[in-house]
Motif scaffolding. Structure first.
Motif, PDB file in Angstrom:
ATOM      1  N   GLN A   1      -0.236   3.641 -10.761  1.00 31.96           N
ATOM      2  CA  GLN A   1       1.003   4.388 -10.554  1.00 31.96           C
ATOM      3  C   GLN A   1       1.868   4.378 -11.811  1.00 31.96           C
ATOM      4  OE1 GLN A   1       1.919   6.284  -7.765  1.00 31.96           O
ATOM      5  NE2 GLN A   1      -0.259   5.937  -7.464  1.00 31.96           N
TER       6      GLN A   1
ATOM      7  N   HIS B   1      -3.869  -3.160  -8.591  1.00 29.11           N
ATOM      8  CA  HIS B   1      -4.563  -2.078  -9.307  1.00 29.11           C
ATOM      9  C   HIS B   1      -3.876  -0.744  -9.033  1.00 29.11           C
ATOM     10  CE1 HIS B   1      -8.670  -4.245  -9.960  1.00 29.11           C
ATOM     11  NE2 HIS B   1      -7.644  -4.997 -10.284  1.00 29.11           N
ATOM     12  N   TRP B   2      -3.451  -0.525  -7.790  1.00 27.13           N
ATOM     13  CA  TRP B   2      -2.732   0.697  -7.438  1.00 27.13           C
ATOM     14  C   TRP B   2      -1.408   0.780  -8.198  1.00 27.13           C
ATOM     15  CZ3 TRP B   2       1.994   1.454  -4.965  1.00 27.13           C
ATOM     16  CH2 TRP B   2       2.270   2.767  -4.585  1.00 27.13           C
ATOM     17  N   MET B   3      -0.694  -0.338  -8.292  1.00 27.02           N
ATOM     18  CA  MET B   3       0.585  -0.355  -9.014  1.00 27.02           C
ATOM     19  C   MET B   3       0.376  -0.043 -10.492  1.00 27.02           C
ATOM     20  SD  MET B   3       2.656  -3.514  -7.259  1.00 27.02           S
ATOM     21  CE  MET B   3       4.031  -3.357  -8.391  1.00 27.02           C
TER      22      MET B   3
ATOM     23  N   GLN C   1      -6.631  -7.401  -0.610  1.00 20.53           N
ATOM     24  CA  GLN C   1      -5.587  -6.382  -0.525  1.00 20.53           C
ATOM     25  C   GLN C   1      -4.569  -6.549  -1.645  1.00 20.53           C
ATOM     26  OE1 GLN C   1      -3.925  -6.478   3.423  1.00 20.53           O
ATOM     27  NE2 GLN C   1      -5.592  -5.256   4.267  1.00 20.53           N
ATOM     28  N   ASP C   2      -4.274  -7.786  -2.028  1.00 16.17           N
ATOM     29  CA  ASP C   2      -3.330  -8.019  -3.129  1.00 16.17           C
ATOM     30  C   ASP C   2      -3.857  -7.450  -4.435  1.00 16.17           C
ATOM     31  OD1 ASP C   2      -1.557  -9.301  -1.437  1.00 16.17           O
ATOM     32  OD2 ASP C   2      -2.245 -11.318  -1.986  1.00 16.17           O
ATOM     33  N   THR C   3      -5.150  -7.662  -4.705  1.00 13.42           N
ATOM     34  CA  THR C   3      -5.750  -7.132  -5.932  1.00 13.42           C
ATOM     35  C   THR C   3      -5.773  -5.616  -5.906  1.00 13.42           C
ATOM     36  OG1 THR C   3      -7.122  -9.101  -6.177  1.00 13.42           O
ATOM     37  CG2 THR C   3      -7.805  -7.151  -7.393  1.00 13.42           C
ATOM     38  N   GLN C   4      -6.136  -5.043  -4.771  1.00 10.08           N
ATOM     39  CA  GLN C   4      -6.148  -3.595  -4.651  1.00 10.08           C
ATOM     40  C   GLN C   4      -4.747  -3.023  -4.844  1.00 10.08           C
ATOM     41  OE1 GLN C   4      -8.033  -2.474  -0.959  1.00 10.08           O
ATOM     42  NE2 GLN C   4      -9.878  -3.633  -1.434  1.00 10.08           N
ATOM     43  N   PHE C   5      -3.749  -3.711  -4.311  1.00  8.60           N
ATOM     44  CA  PHE C   5      -2.371  -3.252  -4.472  1.00  8.60           C
ATOM     45  C   PHE C   5      -1.935  -3.339  -5.933  1.00  8.60           C
ATOM     46  CE2 PHE C   5       2.304  -4.037  -4.229  1.00  8.60           C
ATOM     47  CZ  PHE C   5       2.659  -2.782  -3.766  1.00  8.60           C
TER      48      PHE C   5
END
Length: 70
Positions: free
Chosen positions: A62, A57-59, A51-55
């Motif tokens: 953005q 990548h999302w940041m 989840q940290d990596t996905q977050f």
């Protein structure tokens, strides 16, 4: 981000944010293709399915969207 035709230039604030976010210096970014390559490099460096990596990548996505919208 400053756009001059097909050329782009990240502002000092954007460079600092990308550096803070990824710990990878965004150098030589002159086109959208360069920005895409930088993002790919960052995501490859921080790969995984947590989840940290996905977050992260999302940041990154953005921030790129914010830059392109400017």
């Amino acid at each position: 981000m400053i756009c001059l035709g097909s050329q782009i230039r990240l502002t000092h604030k954007e460079i600092e944010y990308f550096r803070w976010l990824t710990d990878i210096e965004p150098v030589g970014i002159r086109t959208c293709a360069d920005l895409d390559a930088y993002v790919a490099q960052c995501k490859a460096h921080y790969w995984g399915v947590s989840q940290d990596t996905q977050f992260l990548h999302w940041m990154i996505d953005q921030e790129v969207a914010r830059c392109l919208a400017a």
